[in-house]
Design a protein around this motif. Structure first.
Motif, PDB file in Angstrom:
ATOM      1  N   ARG A  22       0.836  -1.215   0.000  1.00 16.26           N
ATOM      2  CA  ARG A  22       0.000   0.000   0.000  1.00 16.26           C
ATOM      3  C   ARG A  22       0.864   1.257   0.000  1.00 16.26           C
ATOM      4  O   ARG A  22       0.546   2.228  -0.674  1.00 16.26           O
ATOM      5  CB  ARG A  22      -0.951  -0.007   1.193  1.00 16.26           C
ATOM      6  N   SER A  23       1.953   1.230   0.753  1.00 17.93           N
ATOM      7  CA  SER A  23       2.853   2.386   0.790  1.00 17.93           C
ATOM      8  C   SER A  23       3.461   2.674  -0.575  1.00 17.93           C
ATOM      9  O   SER A  23       3.773   3.820  -0.884  1.00 17.93           O
ATOM     10  CB  SER A  23       3.975   2.159   1.809  1.00 17.93           C
ATOM     11  N   ALA A  24       3.620   1.622  -1.398  1.00  8.80           N
ATOM     12  CA  ALA A  24       4.187   1.787  -2.738  1.00  8.80           C
ATOM     13  C   ALA A  24       3.110   2.088  -3.784  1.00  8.80           C
ATOM     14  O   ALA A  24       3.410   2.187  -4.968  1.00  8.80           O
ATOM     15  CB  ALA A  24       4.969   0.533  -3.128  1.00  8.80           C
ATOM     16  N   GLY A  25       1.849   2.212  -3.358  1.00  2.00           N
ATOM     17  CA  GLY A  25       0.778   2.573  -4.277  1.00  2.00           C
ATOM     18  C   GLY A  25      -0.048   1.428  -4.817  1.00  2.00           C
ATOM     19  O   GLY A  25      -0.923   1.632  -5.653  1.00  2.00           O
ATOM     20  N   PHE A  26       0.219   0.206  -4.357  1.00  2.00           N
ATOM     21  CA  PHE A  26      -0.564  -0.944  -4.799  1.00  2.00           C
ATOM     22  C   PHE A  26      -1.921  -0.950  -4.092  1.00  2.00           C
ATOM     23  O   PHE A  26      -2.062  -0.427  -2.993  1.00  2.00           O
ATOM     24  CB  PHE A  26       0.155  -2.254  -4.449  1.00  2.00           C
ATOM     25  N   LYS A  27      -2.897  -1.581  -4.732  1.00  2.00           N
ATOM     26  CA  LYS A  27      -4.206  -1.803  -4.111  1.00  2.00           C
ATOM     27  C   LYS A  27      -4.366  -3.303  -3.901  1.00  2.00           C
ATOM     28  O   LYS A  27      -4.230  -4.090  -4.836  1.00  2.00           O
ATOM     29  CB  LYS A  27      -5.320  -1.285  -5.019  1.00  2.00           C
ATOM     30  N   ILE A  28      -4.635  -3.701  -2.678  1.00  2.00           N
ATOM     31  CA  ILE A  28      -4.788  -5.114  -2.356  1.00  2.00           C
ATOM     32  C   ILE A  28      -6.178  -5.570  -2.796  1.00  2.00           C
ATOM     33  O   ILE A  28      -7.167  -4.885  -2.550  1.00  2.00           O
ATOM     34  CB  ILE A  28      -4.618  -5.360  -0.834  1.00  2.00           C
ATOM     35  N   GLU A  29      -6.219  -6.716  -3.464  1.00  2.00           N
ATOM     36  CA  GLU A  29      -7.489  -7.247  -3.932  1.00  2.00           C
ATOM     37  C   GLU A  29      -7.766  -8.583  -3.266  1.00  2.00           C
ATOM     38  O   GLU A  29      -6.861  -9.371  -3.026  1.00  2.00           O
ATOM     39  CB  GLU A  29      -7.466  -7.408  -5.453  1.00  2.00           C
ATOM     40  N   ARG A  45      -3.025  -4.952  -7.148  1.00  3.40           N
ATOM     41  CA  ARG A  45      -3.114  -4.208  -8.402  1.00  3.40           C
ATOM     42  C   ARG A  45      -1.969  -3.193  -8.435  1.00  3.40           C
ATOM     43  O   ARG A  45      -1.666  -2.553  -7.439  1.00  3.40           O
ATOM     44  CB  ARG A  45      -4.447  -3.483  -8.503  1.00  3.40           C
ATOM     45  N   LEU A  46      -1.338  -3.092  -9.606  1.00  2.18           N
ATOM     46  CA  LEU A  46      -0.233  -2.157  -9.773  1.00  2.18           C
ATOM     47  C   LEU A  46      -0.674  -0.727  -9.470  1.00  2.18           C
ATOM     48  O   LEU A  46      -1.848  -0.385  -9.653  1.00  2.18           O
ATOM     49  CB  LEU A  46       0.307  -2.224 -11.204  1.00  2.18           C
ATOM     50  N   PRO A  47       0.261   0.111  -9.043  1.00  2.00           N
ATOM     51  CA  PRO A  47      -0.070   1.513  -8.798  1.00  2.00           C
ATOM     52  C   PRO A  47      -0.586   2.194 -10.074  1.00  2.00           C
ATOM     53  O   PRO A  47      -0.277   1.772 -11.184  1.00  2.00           O
ATOM     54  CB  PRO A  47       1.275   2.127  -8.373  1.00  2.00           C
ATOM     55  N   VAL A  48      -1.342   3.247  -9.877  1.00  2.00           N
ATOM     56  CA  VAL A  48      -1.879   4.028 -10.991  1.00  2.00           C
ATOM     57  C   VAL A  48      -0.735   4.434 -11.917  1.00  2.00           C
ATOM     58  O   VAL A  48       0.331   4.856 -11.472  1.00  2.00           O
ATOM     59  CB  VAL A  48      -2.612   5.280 -10.459  1.00  2.00           C
ATOM     60  N   GLY A  49      -0.964   4.267 -13.210  1.00  2.00           N
ATOM     61  CA  GLY A  49       0.044   4.616 -14.206  1.00  2.00           C
ATOM     62  C   GLY A  49       0.869   3.434 -14.672  1.00  2.00           C
ATOM     63  O   GLY A  49       1.621   3.543 -15.632  1.00  2.00           O
ATOM     64  N   LEU A  50       0.737   2.308 -13.994  1.00  2.00           N
ATOM     65  CA  LEU A  50       1.437   1.086 -14.391  1.00  2.00           C
ATOM     66  C   LEU A  50       0.405   0.022 -14.713  1.00  2.00           C
ATOM     67  O   LEU A  50      -0.538  -0.180 -13.957  1.00  2.00           O
ATOM     68  CB  LEU A  50       2.349   0.585 -13.270  1.00  2.00           C
ATOM     69  N   GLU A  51       0.587  -0.657 -15.841  1.00  2.00           N
ATOM     70  CA  GLU A  51      -0.344  -1.709 -16.229  1.00  2.00           C
ATOM     71  C   GLU A  51       0.359  -3.025 -16.552  1.00  2.00           C
ATOM     72  O   GLU A  51      -0.245  -4.083 -16.465  1.00  2.00           O
ATOM     73  CB  GLU A  51      -1.162  -1.278 -17.459  1.00  2.00           C
ATOM     74  N   ASP A  52       1.650  -2.954 -16.922  1.00  2.00           N
ATOM     75  CA  ASP A  52       2.356  -4.135 -17.432  1.00  2.00           C
ATOM     76  C   ASP A  52       3.007  -4.914 -16.290  1.00  2.00           C
ATOM     77  O   ASP A  52       4.152  -4.657 -15.916  1.00  2.00           O
ATOM     78  CB  ASP A  52       3.387  -3.710 -18.476  1.00  2.00           C
ATOM     79  N   ASP A  53       2.255  -5.855 -15.747  1.00  2.00           N
ATOM     80  CA  ASP A  53       2.748  -6.641 -14.610  1.00  2.00           C
ATOM     81  C   ASP A  53       3.984  -7.454 -14.980  1.00  2.00           C
ATOM     82  O   ASP A  53       4.900  -7.604 -14.166  1.00  2.00           O
ATOM     83  CB  ASP A  53       1.652  -7.554 -14.063  1.00  2.00           C
ATOM     84  N   GLU A  54       4.033  -7.954 -16.220  1.00  2.00           N
ATOM     85  CA  GLU A  54       5.194  -8.740 -16.634  1.00  2.00           C
ATOM     86  C   GLU A  54       6.446  -7.873 -16.703  1.00  2.00           C
ATOM     87  O   GLU A  54       7.534  -8.324 -16.333  1.00  2.00           O
ATOM     88  CB  GLU A  54       4.918  -9.421 -17.972  1.00  2.00           C
ATOM     89  N   ALA A  55       6.314  -6.632 -17.145  1.00  2.00           N
ATOM     90  CA  ALA A  55       7.465  -5.726 -17.204  1.00  2.00           C
ATOM     91  C   ALA A  55       8.002  -5.436 -15.802  1.00  2.00           C
ATOM     92  O   ALA A  55       9.218  -5.347 -15.607  1.00  2.00           O
ATOM     93  CB  ALA A  55       7.088  -4.420 -17.916  1.00  2.00           C
ATOM     94  N   VAL A  56       7.107  -5.285 -14.847  1.00  2.91           N
ATOM     95  CA  VAL A  56       7.538  -5.027 -13.465  1.00  2.91           C
ATOM     96  C   VAL A  56       8.323  -6.219 -12.928  1.00  2.91           C
ATOM     97  O   VAL A  56       9.410  -6.058 -12.357  1.00  2.91           O
ATOM     98  CB  VAL A  56       6.326  -4.704 -12.554  1.00  2.91           C
ATOM     99  N   ILE A  57       7.802  -7.423 -13.126  1.00  2.00           N
ATOM    100  CA  ILE A  57       8.499  -8.612 -12.630  1.00  2.00           C
ATOM    101  C   ILE A  57       9.814  -8.818 -13.373  1.00  2.00           C
ATOM    102  O   ILE A  57      10.837  -9.139 -12.754  1.00  2.00           O
ATOM    103  CB  ILE A  57       7.598  -9.857 -12.730  1.00  2.00           C
TER     104      ILE A  57
END
Length: 107
Positions: A22-29, A45-57
């Motif tokens: 949550r501190s990093a901007g994620f939303k827990i689902e 869920r990734l923070p606002v402005g990020l959509e590509d989960d594979e790129a993050v990993i």
């Protein structure tokens, strides 16, 4: 008695992981509309402005920071599955330190 100790330990790890994410901007689902009620992992869920989960990993692994499962691997794009059962509290604290660096790398 042993089971209650394990449940308490997992609950503490879950709560620490939720705080970090949550501190990093994620939303827990959760299917329950709040925190996961039990288990060994959570979906965020990734923070606002990020959509590509594979790129993050991919960035996290390439940078040697952490590993997790991209949500798109099981039909939940834009989310990441973080396991917490096998991570000591020190590892969760380390995640708090490295997560912003990884997210900045993919923005």
């Amino acid at each position: 008695a042993v089971l209650s100790i394990i449940k308490e330990e997992l609950r503490g790890r879950r709560d620490a992981m939720v705080e970090v994410l949550r501190s990093a901007g994620f939303k827990i689902e959760s299917r329950h509309g709040g925190l996961p009620l039990g288990g060994i992992a959570l979906l965020a869920r990734l923070p606002v402005g990020l959509e590509d989960d594979e790129a993050v990993i991919d960035a996290a692994i390439d940078m040697g920071r952490f590993s997790a499962i991209p949500g798109s691997a099981f039909g939940a794009p834009g989310r990441i599955r973080f396991g917490y059962a096998g991570i000591p509290f020190e590892g969760i604290e380390r995640l708090a330190e490295v997560l912003p660096e990884v997210l900045d790398a993919v923005r």
